[in-house]
Design a protein around this motif. Structure first.
Motif, PDB file in Angstrom:
ATOM      1  N   MET A 208       0.825  -1.209   0.000  1.00  0.00           N
ATOM      2  CA  MET A 208       0.000   0.000   0.000  1.00  0.00           C
ATOM      3  C   MET A 208       0.862   1.264   0.000  1.00  0.00           C
ATOM      4  SD  MET A 208      -3.156  -1.034   2.532  1.00  0.00           S
ATOM      5  CE  MET A 208      -3.977   0.544   2.352  1.00  0.00           C
ATOM      6  N   ALA A 211       2.048   1.670  -3.537  1.00  0.00           N
ATOM      7  CA  ALA A 211       0.918   2.098  -4.367  1.00  0.00           C
ATOM      8  C   ALA A 211       0.562   3.553  -4.110  1.00  0.00           C
ATOM      9  CB  ALA A 211      -0.291   1.199  -4.103  1.00  0.00           C
ATOM     10  N   ALA A 212       0.611   3.977  -2.839  1.00  0.00           N
ATOM     11  CA  ALA A 212       0.300   5.368  -2.500  1.00  0.00           C
ATOM     12  C   ALA A 212       1.295   6.323  -3.145  1.00  0.00           C
ATOM     13  CB  ALA A 212       0.306   5.549  -0.978  1.00  0.00           C
ATOM     14  N   TRP A 215       0.379   6.293  -7.031  1.00  0.00           N
ATOM     15  CA  TRP A 215      -0.981   6.734  -7.310  1.00  0.00           C
ATOM     16  C   TRP A 215      -1.154   8.229  -7.022  1.00  0.00           C
ATOM     17  CZ3 TRP A 215      -4.794   5.974 -10.225  1.00  0.00           C
ATOM     18  CH2 TRP A 215      -6.107   6.358  -9.913  1.00  0.00           C
ATOM     19  N   THR A 432      -7.387   6.988  -1.767  1.00  0.00           N
ATOM     20  CA  THR A 432      -7.187   5.748  -1.016  1.00  0.00           C
ATOM     21  C   THR A 432      -7.568   4.495  -1.793  1.00  0.00           C
ATOM     22  OG1 THR A 432      -9.397   5.921  -0.002  1.00  0.00           O
ATOM     23  CG2 THR A 432      -7.548   6.896   1.216  1.00  0.00           C
ATOM     24  N   PRO A 435      -4.508   2.232  -3.457  1.00  0.00           N
ATOM     25  CA  PRO A 435      -3.752   1.535  -2.413  1.00  0.00           C
ATOM     26  C   PRO A 435      -4.573   0.482  -1.679  1.00  0.00           C
ATOM     27  CG  PRO A 435      -3.253   3.867  -2.341  1.00  0.00           C
ATOM     28  CD  PRO A 435      -4.376   3.697  -3.317  1.00  0.00           C
ATOM     29  N   CYS A 438      -4.915  -2.605  -3.877  1.00  0.00           N
ATOM     30  CA  CYS A 438      -3.629  -3.317  -3.851  1.00  0.00           C
ATOM     31  C   CYS A 438      -3.438  -4.042  -2.524  1.00  0.00           C
ATOM     32  CB  CYS A 438      -2.478  -2.340  -4.086  1.00  0.00           C
ATOM     33  SG  CYS A 438      -2.433  -1.627  -5.745  1.00  0.00           S
TER      34      CYS A 438
END
Length: 455
Positions: A208, A211-212, A215, A432, A435, A438
């Motif tokens: 996460m 991914a954050a 993203w 959010t 993430p 994922c």
């Protein structure tokens, strides 16, 4: 199925009107009261068992609004108002500027705000070990880390998403839902929480965080999101350097007093924040050479911040609570449970179905606990029919309930963080969602790899 359709239609209508720019609190409150009245007309009990009926269907729905004002206004709402007041006070006396000025020097070597975002997210996840409430933690982070993150160049939606996300994955082995999950799995708490859940949680947090990073970087560029990076050289700092410790007093207090660090002394978050405000006022009083008038004038910013929090955040939480009660009362959750019970699926398919239903219920109701506590009762029975290990079904559901809450625009943590950031709940959910997806995929894969399917 009629109740499920009613719940879905009203939920879609709520999303539509909020996106169209209608005030979220009014939309949620109207939808919630409507659901409660419909539930009563369908023969369901409008009020929970602990709330006495007024004897009338319509006034029962209003009675629940009153109950939520007392429950959330006096509990979680008070916590939010105190923390918002504290944050306003820190800004007014210049403590937040001192923090930014001092932290900018060691952090200046990090050029990317997204690396800082990941670091803040990891710190926030570690904070979840000390603060079990998702909303309470989100508000605490908004009052302490959020101003620093935005000043260092992280966009407001990205910074708010960081504050809203740390409780999406469970780390604490002693949280209430972990204890319940361990009991229903038939495993000792230490085996379930530390040996089974924790490795999956750590993997999900790492995924996460990555991914954050990507993203939020993509969205900021795509939406041309304004950055608020402060030019440190031009920042006006009037407060002395030692004020930099003041904004972190609530976090320090949580670790020092929210346990047995000092034998015989344990303070809850409310008292910790009040103590932090008192210490801040005392320091301000001494700094201003015992000028009580200036100190009390500065404290007015704290009270104003508390009032703004009630208007902008607490009423949203009350409205979201009424809406969630309406969905549960009308039978939406019961219908989802019925779907799961009728599913004649194999082990993996059943796990995926239960996980998907838990996420859907969490998104719809804005609650992580309610869907999980409802579905977890069903898991041991379904596992027994197929000879599965209950933990194989329960672990993804446990994490899915918290992940689903983190992408629900009506959840307490999303409403609170977006309200304090003065942005739409959908702006936070937009940050959010990837993430969380994922993280959910990681939880499912981790369960397949690390948790035995059969008992």
């Amino acid at each position: 199925m009629t109740e499920l359709l009613i719940g879905l239609v009203i939920t879609i209508a709520v999303g539509y009107y909020i996106v169209k720019g209608y005030k979220a609190a009014g939309v949620l409150l109207t939808a919630g009261i409507s659901l409660l009245i419909i539930a009563g007309l369908l023969g369901h009990s409008v009020l929970p068992a602990k709330v006495a009926s007024t004897g009338n269907l319509f006034t029962d729905s209003l009675e629940y609004v009153k109950y939520m004002l007392q429950y959330r206004g006096g509990g979680l709402g008070l916590q939010i108002m105190l923390l918002c007041g504290f944050a306003s006070y820190m800004t007014h006396i210049g403590a937040n500027n001192v923090v930014v000025k001092q932290f900018s020097k060691p952090l200046s070597c990090i050029k990317s705000p997204y690396v800082l975002l990941v670091a803040a997210y990891i710190v926030a996840c570690l904070m979840s070990l000390a603060v079990s409430s998702a909303t309470g933690l989100g508000v605490l982070l908004m009052a302490t880390l959020f101003p620093m993150m935005t000043a260092m160049g992280i966009s407001r939606p990205a910074a708010a998403a960081v504050c809203a996300s740390p409780a999406a994955i469970i780390l604490s082995p002693t949280s209430g839902d972990v204890v319940v999950a361990a009991e229903k799995s038939g495993l000792p708490l230490h085996v379930f929480a530390v040996e089974t859940v924790l490795p999956v949680s750590i993997c999900a947090i790492i995924v996460m965080a990555v991914a954050a990073f990507f993203w939020n970087k993509y969205l900021d560029k795509k939406d041309n999101t304004p950055m608020e990076r402060v030019d440190i050289s031009e920042m006006e700092v009037t407060a002395p350097g030692y004020y930099s410790i003041l904004p972190f007093l609530p976090i320090i207090g949580v670790f020092v007093f929210n346990g047995e660090t000092i034998p015989g002394l344990k303070l809850d978050i409310y008292t910790i924040v009040v103590l932090s405000i008192a210490i801040g006022a005392l320091v301000d009083f001494l700094t201003n050479r015992l000028n009580g008038k200036i100190t009390l004038d500065n404290l007015e910013s704290c009270y104003a911040g508390m009032g703004d929090a009630f208007k902008g955040v607490v009423m949203l939480l009350v409205a979201a609570g009424v809406f969630a009660q309406g969905l549960m009362t009308v039978g939406t959750i019961d219908n989802l449970l019925s779907l799961a019970d009728k599913a004649g699926a194999g082990g993996i398919a059943l796990m995926l179905l239960l996980t998907a239903l838990t996420v859907a219920a969490a998104i719809a109701t804005g609650s992580g606990n309610a869907p999980f506590y409802a579905f977890v009762e069903l898991a041991p029975q379904l596992a027994g029919k197929l000879g599965l290990s209950p933990a194989f079904l329960i672990i993804p559901m446990l994490q899915a309930s918290n992940l689903g809450r983190t992408i629900s625009p009506v959840s307490g943590v999303i409403v609170a963080t977006s309200g304090m950031a003065k942005i739409s709940p959908f702006d936070v959910v937009k940050r959010t969602v990837v993430p969380v997806v994922c993280g959910l995929i990681t939880v499912i894969l981790g369960t397949l790899v690390l948790v035995p399917m059969y008992s």
